[in-house]
Enzyme design. Structure first.
Site, mmCIF file in Angstrom:
data_model
loop_
_atom_site.group_PDB
_atom_site.id
_atom_site.type_symbol
_atom_site.label_atom_id
_atom_site.label_comp_id
_atom_site.label_asym_id
_atom_site.label_seq_id
_atom_site.Cartn_x
_atom_site.Cartn_y
_atom_site.Cartn_z
ATOM 1 N N ARG A 46 52.666 45.527 35.170
ATOM 2 C CA ARG A 46 53.305 46.681 35.515
ATOM 3 C C ARG A 46 54.621 46.655 35.694
ATOM 4 O O ARG A 46 55.534 47.631 35.642
ATOM 5 C CB ARG A 46 52.416 47.697 36.502
ATOM 6 C CG ARG A 46 51.446 48.589 36.023
ATOM 7 C CD ARG A 46 50.664 49.205 37.187
ATOM 8 N NE ARG A 46 50.416 48.269 38.266
ATOM 9 C CZ ARG A 46 49.560 48.137 39.127
ATOM 10 N NH1 ARG A 46 48.826 49.358 39.434
ATOM 11 N NH2 ARG A 46 49.459 47.173 40.159
ATOM 12 N N LYS A 143 35.829 35.894 37.910
ATOM 13 C CA LYS A 143 34.897 36.666 38.909
ATOM 14 C C LYS A 143 35.838 37.594 39.836
ATOM 15 O O LYS A 143 37.135 37.129 39.733
ATOM 16 C CB LYS A 143 34.071 35.729 39.711
ATOM 17 C CG LYS A 143 34.764 34.937 40.767
ATOM 18 C CD LYS A 143 33.847 34.051 41.496
ATOM 19 C CE LYS A 143 33.517 34.687 43.000
ATOM 20 N NZ LYS A 143 34.528 33.981 43.929
ATOM 21 N N ASP A 172 33.905 30.451 35.753
ATOM 22 C CA ASP A 172 33.450 30.017 37.023
ATOM 23 C C ASP A 172 34.120 28.808 37.356
ATOM 24 O O ASP A 172 33.809 27.780 36.377
ATOM 25 C CB ASP A 172 31.903 29.838 37.066
ATOM 26 C CG ASP A 172 31.326 29.540 38.440
ATOM 27 O OD1 ASP A 172 32.117 28.612 38.904
ATOM 28 O OD2 ASP A 172 30.253 30.085 38.960
ATOM 29 N N HIS A 173 35.093 28.685 37.972
ATOM 30 C CA HIS A 173 36.021 27.572 38.237
ATOM 31 C C HIS A 173 35.294 26.042 38.610
ATOM 32 O O HIS A 173 35.903 25.062 38.730
ATOM 33 C CB HIS A 173 36.909 27.903 39.051
ATOM 34 C CG HIS A 173 36.921 27.696 40.695
ATOM 35 N ND1 HIS A 173 36.401 28.779 41.223
ATOM 36 C CD2 HIS A 173 37.267 26.563 41.607
ATOM 37 C CE1 HIS A 173 36.453 28.352 42.668
ATOM 38 N NE2 HIS A 173 37.078 27.314 42.635
ATOM 39 N N LYS A 177 35.519 21.771 37.529
ATOM 40 C CA LYS A 177 35.646 20.691 38.148
ATOM 41 C C LYS A 177 34.987 19.456 37.598
ATOM 42 O O LYS A 177 33.928 19.507 37.232
ATOM 43 C CB LYS A 177 34.825 20.897 39.695
ATOM 44 C CG LYS A 177 35.425 22.091 40.520
ATOM 45 C CD LYS A 177 35.083 22.046 41.742
ATOM 46 C CE LYS A 177 35.574 23.173 42.776
ATOM 47 N NZ LYS A 177 36.630 23.019 43.303
ATOM 48 N N GLU A 211 33.114 25.237 53.659
ATOM 49 C CA GLU A 211 34.475 25.243 53.781
ATOM 50 C C GLU A 211 35.009 25.483 55.255
ATOM 51 O O GLU A 211 34.215 25.688 56.034
ATOM 52 C CB GLU A 211 34.967 26.533 53.037
ATOM 53 C CG GLU A 211 34.366 26.584 51.523
ATOM 54 C CD GLU A 211 35.194 27.845 50.783
ATOM 55 O OE1 GLU A 211 36.264 27.825 50.462
ATOM 56 O OE2 GLU A 211 34.489 28.791 51.073
ATOM 57 N N ASP A 230 30.019 36.191 46.753
ATOM 58 C CA ASP A 230 31.182 35.209 46.540
ATOM 59 C C ASP A 230 31.078 33.975 46.202
ATOM 60 O O ASP A 230 31.673 33.485 45.450
ATOM 61 C CB ASP A 230 32.000 35.338 47.895
ATOM 62 C CG ASP A 230 33.448 34.659 47.709
ATOM 63 O OD1 ASP A 230 34.131 34.952 46.721
ATOM 64 O OD2 ASP A 230 33.599 33.732 48.377
ATOM 65 N N HIS A 235 28.826 30.105 42.022
ATOM 66 C CA HIS A 235 29.079 28.759 41.946
ATOM 67 C C HIS A 235 27.852 27.856 42.231
ATOM 68 O O HIS A 235 27.298 26.865 41.697
ATOM 69 C CB HIS A 235 30.311 28.296 43.148
ATOM 70 C CG HIS A 235 31.429 29.089 42.802
ATOM 71 N ND1 HIS A 235 31.964 29.397 41.516
ATOM 72 C CD2 HIS A 235 32.542 29.789 43.794
ATOM 73 C CE1 HIS A 235 33.088 30.258 41.935
ATOM 74 N NE2 HIS A 235 33.542 30.218 43.137
ATOM 75 N N LYS A 326 31.746 29.468 55.460
ATOM 76 C CA LYS A 326 33.334 29.305 55.952
ATOM 77 C C LYS A 326 33.361 29.014 57.402
ATOM 78 O O LYS A 326 32.494 29.062 58.012
ATOM 79 C CB LYS A 326 33.882 30.520 55.795
ATOM 80 C CG LYS A 326 33.943 31.220 54.229
ATOM 81 C CD LYS A 326 35.131 31.729 53.590
ATOM 82 C CE LYS A 326 35.469 32.140 52.449
ATOM 83 N NZ LYS A 326 35.818 31.457 51.431
HETATM 84 C C1 BG6 Z 1 36.330 31.296 45.310
HETATM 85 C C2 BG6 Z 1 35.812 32.209 46.419
HETATM 86 O O1 BG6 Z 1 35.534 31.552 44.395
HETATM 87 O O2 BG6 Z 1 35.642 29.733 45.616
HETATM 88 C C3 BG6 Z 1 36.360 31.575 47.518
HETATM 89 O O3 BG6 Z 1 36.176 33.509 46.168
HETATM 90 C C4 BG6 Z 1 36.180 30.263 48.072
HETATM 91 O O4 BG6 Z 1 35.899 32.173 48.738
HETATM 92 C C5 BG6 Z 1 36.460 29.191 46.752
HETATM 93 O O5 BG6 Z 1 36.979 29.658 48.947
HETATM 94 C C6 BG6 Z 1 36.195 27.852 46.938
HETATM 95 O O6 BG6 Z 1 36.664 27.148 45.848
HETATM 96 P P1 BG6 Z 1 36.993 25.566 46.033
HETATM 97 O O7 BG6 Z 1 37.384 25.208 44.625
HETATM 98 O O8 BG6 Z 1 38.060 25.506 47.102
HETATM 99 O O9 BG6 Z 1 35.628 24.929 46.530
#
Ligand code: BG6
Length: 478
Positions: A46, A143, A172-173, A177, A211, A230, A235, A326
């Site tokens: 935008r 997501k 989904d990242h 990995k 984390e 989340d 994941h 977390k």
């Molecule tokens: C994200 C979550 O999808 O993945 C975050 O929204 C989380 O809350 C993160 O911290 C963790 O990803 P990674 O790659 O650091 O393990």
């Protein structure tokens, strides 16, 4: 694997995800020589800016978010030359003609929707309306893909109105990995493990994604989601699928995704007594969850631990324990396959009873570790002791292995290659929500409040007790 020249449009090209992840990932692929001549990246958003201002924004983003040494000036120049910007109104008509004018025939065409899901439908419609889509065009979405089954279905429907499933890349990242893909290599590239990979030999499986960070300024989003939405719905569910699935006939997108879907569909509903939720407390230096999300009454969880059953022939009777949180003790993600004891011990009681554990460390310090029982050295008779066969990939494979490709680099290139194996299919996402919805709805209906846990700990006491009750223990988070 080389890729063909492409036109990649990033909607939300000036936003957080684009600056932190997408553009740095593209830059690294450029530096690795994987962005072919004649490719272009178009930021669309935008904001009122021209190409030069966008290039400046990207240059600053690379300085801030690209790890490692300062980029080489020539490479930076070459990369910036491939960037353009178009001001586009997602909900209106402005900018669309100009964007369409930038598309070239004969290039791979991909549109990255790095925007709020509420805009997906509008973008899809306008891309079509402006003649920018052919059967080979791809779109990429991220997501949160819905917040429950109903919203996920609505999103899938709005995309399906304009795109075929084979054109939709849901990221989904975790699937990008390196070590997550290694799960498949370890399982299906070795003869050693697969014969034992079932309830006859496996006592239980633990999946931990811990984390150390808190909600990190994302309090508003996070408090509406919690750890279940989340992390678990996406994941951890993907990790569970890769560990539990049947061998696909081929490493091809639908063969893999069909098997993952069967796992999700085989999950039993989870009893309330098999889940523990937690919220981190303040410690000397850091604020607690309730302050972080600015709501003293919040009932959202920043930690969840649960016992899950995959009800099928292979896994009946072998529980899967999942936990994620977390502000925990360490950043550590691992999957541990804990085998049963031998059926009979030939040694006397002093020797003790032992179990093999295969642990797959996803991050950091990627590698695998297999606890093997041997005789304790010395003259003291037959006593048994467990020793790890420890393989850290970077040690075993040499320094190249340390250049771990970021998940986004791999995933974006897979979009350009047209390979959907590491992307979630619509039915997978819906099945995952169909399983998580009743759990979340149950908490909401009962008004359950999560237990507090100390920042820097392994989570609430109750999560430890949950394992104890079953005569098991969580592995240490290190
Ligand atoms: C994200 C979550 O999808 O993945 C975050 O929204 C989380 O809350 C993160 O911290 C963790 O990803 P990674 O790659 O650091 O393990």
């Amino acid at each position: 694997i080389p890729v063909d020249p492409f036109d990649l449009v990033i909607f939300g090209g000036t936003g957080d995800l684009a600056r932190r992840k997408i553009l740095p990932a593209l830059f690294r692929r450029y530096c690795a020589g994987q962005m072919p001549e004649g490719s272009q990246i178009i930021g669309a958003a935008r904001s009122d800016m021209d190409d030069a201002a966008f290039k400046k924004l990207v240059k600053d983003a690379l300085a801030e978010f690209n790890p490692g040494p300062k980029p080489d000036a020539d490479q930076l120049k070459g990369f910036l030359a491939a960037l353009h910007y178009v001001k586009v109104d997602a909900m209106g008509t402005d900018g669309w003609k100009e964007l369409a004018g930038k598309m070239r025939e004969g290039k791979v065409r991909a549109f990255y929707f790095s925007v709020a899901p509420s805009l997906f439908g509008a973008l899809a419609e306008r891309l079509h309306g402006n003649g920018m889509v052919d059967p080979d065009t791809r779109i990429v979405v991220e997501k949160p893909f819905g917040r429950d089954l109903e919203t996920a279905k609505a999103l899938n429907t709005s995309l399906a109105a304009h795109f075929d499933e084979s054109q939709i890349y849901r990221i989904d990242h975790y699937l990008g990995k390196e070590t997550v893909q290694n799960l498949m290599a370890i399982r299906f590239g070795n003869m050693l493990f697969e014969p034992l990979w079932n309830s006859q030999y496996v006592d239980h499986i633990q999946i931990t994604v811990a984390e150390t960070v808190g909600v990190q300024g994302r309090g508003e989003y996070y408090d509406r989601s919690g750890a279940m939405r989340d992390m678990v719905q996406n994941h951890l569910m993907q990790l569970l699928c890769l560990i539990a699935m049947e061998p696909p006939a081929k490493f091809d997108p639908d063969a893999v995704r069909d098997e993952k879907l069967k796992v999700i569909r085989a999950l039993d509903p989870v009893e309330p007594g098999d889940i523990v939720r937690g919220q981190y407390k303040a410690d000397g230096e850091r604020t607690g969850y309730l302050e972080d999300v600015n709501d003293p009454q919040s009932k959202t969880e920043s930690f969840v631990a649960m016992k899950v059953h995959v009800s099928n022939w292979r896994w009946a009777g072998t529980p899967f324990y999942l936990r994620t949180g977390k502000r925990m003790k360490a950043r550590a993600s691992e999957i541990a396959v804990v085998f049963k004891e031998t059926p009979h011990s030939i040694f006397d009681e002093d020797a003790g009873r032992h179990r093999n554990t295969l642990s797959i460390r996803l991050q950091p310090n990627e590698g695998i570790d297999l606890d093997v029982t041997i005789k304790e050295p010395g003259p003291g008779g037959m006593r048994l002791v467990d020793v790890p066969l420890d393989m850290t990939f970077s040690e075993a494979l040499g320094p190249e292995a340390e250049v771990v490709t970021d998940a986004y680099e791999r995933l974006i290139m897979d979009v350009i290659r047209g390979n959907q194996t590491l992307f979630m299919r619509g039915d997978e996402v819906e099945a995952a929500w169909a399983w998580t919805d009743p759990i979340i709805n149950g908490w909401e209906a009962r008004g359950d409040r999560p237990a507090s846990y100390d920042s820097g700990s392994a989570g609430p006491e109750d999560s430890l007790a949950m394992m104890h009750q079953d005569g098991r223990r969580w592995r240490e988070i290190r």
